[in-house]
Motif scaffolding. Structure first.
Motif, PDB file in Angstrom:
ATOM      1  N   CYS A 177       0.794  -1.234   0.000  1.00 54.35           N
ATOM      2  CA  CYS A 177       0.000   0.000   0.000  1.00 54.35           C
ATOM      3  C   CYS A 177       0.831   1.291   0.000  1.00 54.35           C
ATOM      4  CB  CYS A 177      -0.916   0.021   1.223  1.00 54.35           C
ATOM      5  SG  CYS A 177      -2.028  -1.405   1.303  1.00 54.35           S
ATOM      6  N   CYS A 178       2.076   1.253   0.392  1.00 59.37           N
ATOM      7  CA  CYS A 178       2.859   2.480   0.532  1.00 59.37           C
ATOM      8  C   CYS A 178       3.616   2.828  -0.748  1.00 59.37           C
ATOM      9  CB  CYS A 178       3.836   2.333   1.715  1.00 59.37           C
ATOM     10  SG  CYS A 178       2.987   2.198   3.303  1.00 59.37           S
ATOM     11  N   PHE A 179       2.844   3.230  -1.760  1.00 63.01           N
ATOM     12  CA  PHE A 179       3.485   3.693  -2.982  1.00 63.01           C
ATOM     13  C   PHE A 179       3.883   5.166  -2.793  1.00 63.01           C
ATOM     14  CE2 PHE A 179       0.544   0.341  -4.325  1.00 63.01           C
ATOM     15  CZ  PHE A 179       1.460  -0.534  -4.909  1.00 63.01           C
ATOM     16  N   PRO A 180       5.017   5.576  -3.314  1.00 61.08           N
ATOM     17  CA  PRO A 180       5.510   6.948  -3.082  1.00 61.08           C
ATOM     18  C   PRO A 180       4.513   8.030  -3.459  1.00 61.08           C
ATOM     19  CG  PRO A 180       7.236   5.591  -4.007  1.00 61.08           C
ATOM     20  CD  PRO A 180       5.998   4.759  -4.041  1.00 61.08           C
ATOM     21  N   ASP A 181       3.913   7.911  -4.613  1.00 60.20           N
ATOM     22  CA  ASP A 181       2.953   8.934  -5.043  1.00 60.20           C
ATOM     23  C   ASP A 181       1.761   9.004  -4.105  1.00 60.20           C
ATOM     24  OD1 ASP A 181       4.602   9.523  -7.147  1.00 60.20           O
ATOM     25  OD2 ASP A 181       3.480   8.302  -8.606  1.00 60.20           O
ATOM     26  N   ASP A 182       1.293   7.835  -3.678  1.00 59.30           N
ATOM     27  CA  ASP A 182       0.150   7.812  -2.767  1.00 59.30           C
ATOM     28  C   ASP A 182       0.517   8.425  -1.417  1.00 59.30           C
ATOM     29  OD1 ASP A 182      -1.270   6.549  -4.748  1.00 59.30           O
ATOM     30  OD2 ASP A 182      -0.966   4.517  -3.940  1.00 59.30           O
ATOM     31  N   MET A 183       1.685   8.076  -0.928  1.00 59.53           N
ATOM     32  CA  MET A 183       2.111   8.600   0.356  1.00 59.53           C
ATOM     33  C   MET A 183       2.249  10.123   0.295  1.00 59.53           C
ATOM     34  SD  MET A 183       2.137   5.951   2.208  1.00 59.53           S
ATOM     35  CE  MET A 183       2.936   6.604   3.661  1.00 59.53           C
ATOM     36  N   LYS A 184       2.786  10.634  -0.840  1.00 56.70           N
ATOM     37  CA  LYS A 184       2.940  12.081  -0.992  1.00 56.70           C
ATOM     38  C   LYS A 184       1.591  12.779  -1.029  1.00 56.70           C
ATOM     39  CE  LYS A 184       5.228  15.590  -3.800  1.00 56.70           C
ATOM     40  NZ  LYS A 184       4.110  16.478  -3.729  1.00 56.70           N
ATOM     41  N   MET A 185       0.603  12.136  -1.731  1.00 56.25           N
ATOM     42  CA  MET A 185      -0.728  12.737  -1.812  1.00 56.25           C
ATOM     43  C   MET A 185      -1.350  12.826  -0.425  1.00 56.25           C
ATOM     44  SD  MET A 185      -4.132  11.343  -3.774  1.00 56.25           S
ATOM     45  CE  MET A 185      -4.206   9.946  -2.651  1.00 56.25           C
ATOM     46  N   ILE A 186      -1.169  11.787   0.368  1.00 50.99           N
ATOM     47  CA  ILE A 186      -1.741  11.782   1.714  1.00 50.99           C
ATOM     48  C   ILE A 186      -1.099  12.856   2.579  1.00 50.99           C
ATOM     49  CG2 ILE A 186      -1.965  10.396   3.814  1.00 50.99           C
ATOM     50  CD1 ILE A 186      -2.184   7.931   1.996  1.00 50.99           C
ATOM     51  N   GLU A 187       0.224  13.017   2.436  1.00 47.95           N
ATOM     52  CA  GLU A 187       0.920  14.065   3.197  1.00 47.95           C
ATOM     53  C   GLU A 187       0.445  15.446   2.789  1.00 47.95           C
ATOM     54  OE1 GLU A 187       5.049  13.466   2.659  1.00 47.95           O
ATOM     55  OE2 GLU A 187       5.140  11.611   3.828  1.00 47.95           O
ATOM     56  N   ASP A 188       0.210  15.649   1.489  1.00 44.55           N
ATOM     57  CA  ASP A 188      -0.268  16.942   1.012  1.00 44.55           C
ATOM     58  C   ASP A 188      -1.673  17.244   1.547  1.00 44.55           C
ATOM     59  OD1 ASP A 188       2.108  17.233  -0.344  1.00 44.55           O
ATOM     60  OD2 ASP A 188       1.284  16.562  -2.284  1.00 44.55           O
ATOM     61  N   ILE A 189      -2.490  16.225   1.631  1.00 47.26           N
ATOM     62  CA  ILE A 189      -3.853  16.428   2.143  1.00 47.26           C
ATOM     63  C   ILE A 189      -3.817  16.841   3.604  1.00 47.26           C
ATOM     64  CG2 ILE A 189      -6.027  15.242   2.698  1.00 47.26           C
ATOM     65  CD1 ILE A 189      -5.612  13.575   0.159  1.00 47.26           C
ATOM     66  N   GLY A 190      -2.956  16.236   4.348  1.00 44.29           N
ATOM     67  CA  GLY A 190      -2.808  16.593   5.756  1.00 44.29           C
ATOM     68  C   GLY A 190      -3.715  15.794   6.669  1.00 44.29           C
ATOM     69  N   HIS A 191      -3.451  15.948   7.958  1.00 49.58           N
ATOM     70  CA  HIS A 191      -4.198  15.153   8.948  1.00 49.58           C
ATOM     71  C   HIS A 191      -5.685  15.477   8.974  1.00 49.58           C
ATOM     72  CE1 HIS A 191      -0.436  13.579  10.366  1.00 49.58           C
ATOM     73  NE2 HIS A 191       0.026  14.802  10.730  1.00 49.58           N
ATOM     74  N   VAL A 192      -6.003  16.767   8.815  1.00 46.68           N
ATOM     75  CA  VAL A 192      -7.421  17.156   8.863  1.00 46.68           C
ATOM     76  C   VAL A 192      -8.183  16.548   7.696  1.00 46.68           C
ATOM     77  CG1 VAL A 192      -9.038  19.095   8.779  1.00 46.68           C
ATOM     78  CG2 VAL A 192      -6.901  19.292  10.087  1.00 46.68           C
TER      79      VAL A 192
END
Length: 207
Positions: free
Chosen positions: A43-58
């Motif tokens: 599940c931890c693909f780089p692009d996906d992980m970056k998108m999640i970080e950009d979205i943020g915790h909220v």
């Protein structure tokens, strides 16, 4: 909500909320299943992980709320659909039972109707048989009457013959089988009247 339904809901999913004590790691409910390893590998693909970080915790928290709510809605919809199916199955079973009872009642009524019809036919046959027997008895009565009249006529003729022999001077031609002697005279049999008040009889009047 009824307590019974709450307890039923809990019992139906209790195993899904815990971990299995099995030591193998081939079950998602096993206590040794390597979830983090699976996530890292699958599940931890780089692009996906970056998108999640950009979205943020909220943003991720709100997304999880939406997903959770939708899962609740889908789960409840499935539960209601299953209850409806079970109710339909129960209704079908009740209708089948009611149909069996009605068929049983129809069978019983048909048997009673057949028995009543049989009794009616039997009664009609008995009436017919009785009529035939009455007709036969009526014919036999007429035959017996004829035989009695014939025997009476023969007896009268024999008596007249004996009178001719014993009393040749008598005029037996005046004898009449249809008459009786009353008051020293021959009268028609129907003219004999019994005086019940005086206790007399035909014999008392015959001289």
């Amino acid at each position: 909500m009824e307590l019974r339904k709450v307890e039923s809901a809990y019992e139906s999913q209790k195993k899904l909320h815990g971990y299995s004590e099995d030591v193998h790691s081939r079950s998602l409910w096993g206590k040794l299943y390597p979830f983090s390893v699976m996530a890292d590998e699958l599940c931890c693909f780089p692009d996906d992980m970056k998108m999640i970080e950009d979205i943020g915790h909220v943003g991720v928290s709100r997304f999880l709320q939406v997903i959770g709510a939708r899962i609740v809605a889908v789960g409840r919809a499935q539960e209601l659909a299953l209850e409806k199916e079970n109710k339909s199955a129960l209704d079908v079973a009740e209708l089948s039972l009611a149909l069996e009872e009605k068929e049983k009642t129809i069978t019983e009524l048909s048997s009673e109707l057949a028995e009543e019809k049989r009794l009616r036919l039997s009664s009609a046959e008995e009436v017919k048989t009785t009529k035939v027997e009455n007709d036969r008895l009526g014919s036999r009565v007429k035959e017996l009457q004829a035989e009695v009249y014939e025997a009476f006529a023969q007896g009268f003729e024999r008596a007249a013959s004996q009178v001719r022999v014993l009393f040749p001077e008598s005029d037996v031609d005046k004898l009449d089988a249809t008459k009786v002697v009353v008051g020293g005279q021959l009268v028609e049999d129907e003219a004999v009247v019994v005086d019940e008040g005086e206790g007399s009889s035909i014999g008392d009047k015959i001289e």
